[in-house]
Design a protein around this motif. Structure first.
Motif: not given
Length: 270
Positions: A70-90
């Protein structure tokens, strides 16, 4: 800085890429760099175990701790938004909408579900109706299954036909002015601090570790207030990008020394 919150930062920044397991003696020495006592660190670790974030095992007379799934999943989710913040496709013009009616006798789950929605970046449109311009359907489905509240939650992908403009709709759900002010405060604090540190030349590795960890710890707070909106829905003057760039530059400069210091104190299980 609270020990439990700092432990999340240490695991997310340094241990997520290794074995995810560390000797408690290493943790107390690392957090000791921030003035935290061994007693405070051990109490925070014990609390995180009770909450289901950490697991432990003994090797001889030593205790080693790792993040739970559970903790690992939360860390992975946070990392997706921090390193780097994703720029999306519009933005595609669609909204992910959540409506729920969780009974009073399951109030604790209702409160926890609200926290999860806020963390994911949902905004409250009306009472018990939340929405986001990002496609978060799978993540919400997983949360509702985990909390066993699928019978009380409905998930939609919707289009909006009136009457507010999309940006007006966003302003009803999120206090973007306050979030922008938080970014301004971050920039005004860290830009002069960063420039002053660089003027000193090379920093000792332990100082790099402290500065970088504090930087990540502070920047991680934006996960709880910034809904990560598409560019099309942001105000014309939005400071999130400037803060991202400052964070990345500061982070990159401190990273080598911080990593060397961590590896010097890090001890995994044999």
């Amino acid at each position: 800085m609270k020990p439990q919150s700092m432990l999340f930062t240490i695991y997310g920044e340094y241990l997520r890429h290794t074995s995810n397991e560390i000797w408690i003696g290493s943790l107390t020495r690392l957090l000791g760099e921030f003035g935290m006592t061994e007693q405070a660190v051990r109490a925070a670790i014990s609390r995180m175990q009770r909450q289901g974030w950490l697991t432990s095992r003994k090797v001889g007379n030593r205790s080693f701790y790792s993040m739970s799934p559970r903790g690992q999943k939360r860390l992975d989710e946070a990392a997706e938004r921090i390193y780097p913040r994703h720029e999306g496709k519009g933005w595609q013009g669609k909204w992910c909408m959540i409506s729920y009616n969780i009974p009073e006798d399951r109030r604790h789950l209702r409160d926890q579900f609200r926290k999860e929605l806020t963390y994911l970046g949902f905004g409250l449109l009306t009472n018990s109706t939340w929405f986001s311009p990002n496609d978060l359907t799978d993540k919400v489905r997983e949360i509702t299954e985990t909390y066993e509240i699928t019978g009380h939650v409905e998930i939609f992908t919707a289009e909006h036909f009136g009457w507010s403009e999309p940006r007006q709709l966003v302003e009803k759900c999120w206090d973007l002015e306050s979030i922008n002010a938080s970014y301004r405060s971050f920039i005004d604090t860290y830009r002069p601090h960063f420039e002053a540190l660089r003027a000193q030349g090379d920093l000792p590795d332990n100082r790099c570790f402290v500065e970088k960890t504090q930087l990540v710890h502070q920047y991680r707070k934006f996960l709880f207030i910034d809904p990560d909106l598409p560019q099309e829905l942001l105000p014309d003057l939005w400071l999130g990008q400037e803060a991202d760039e400052l964070f990345s530059e500061f982070y990159g400069w401190l990273h080598p020394g911080a990593t060397r210091f961590f590896e010097e104190l890090y001890e995994a299980a044999p």
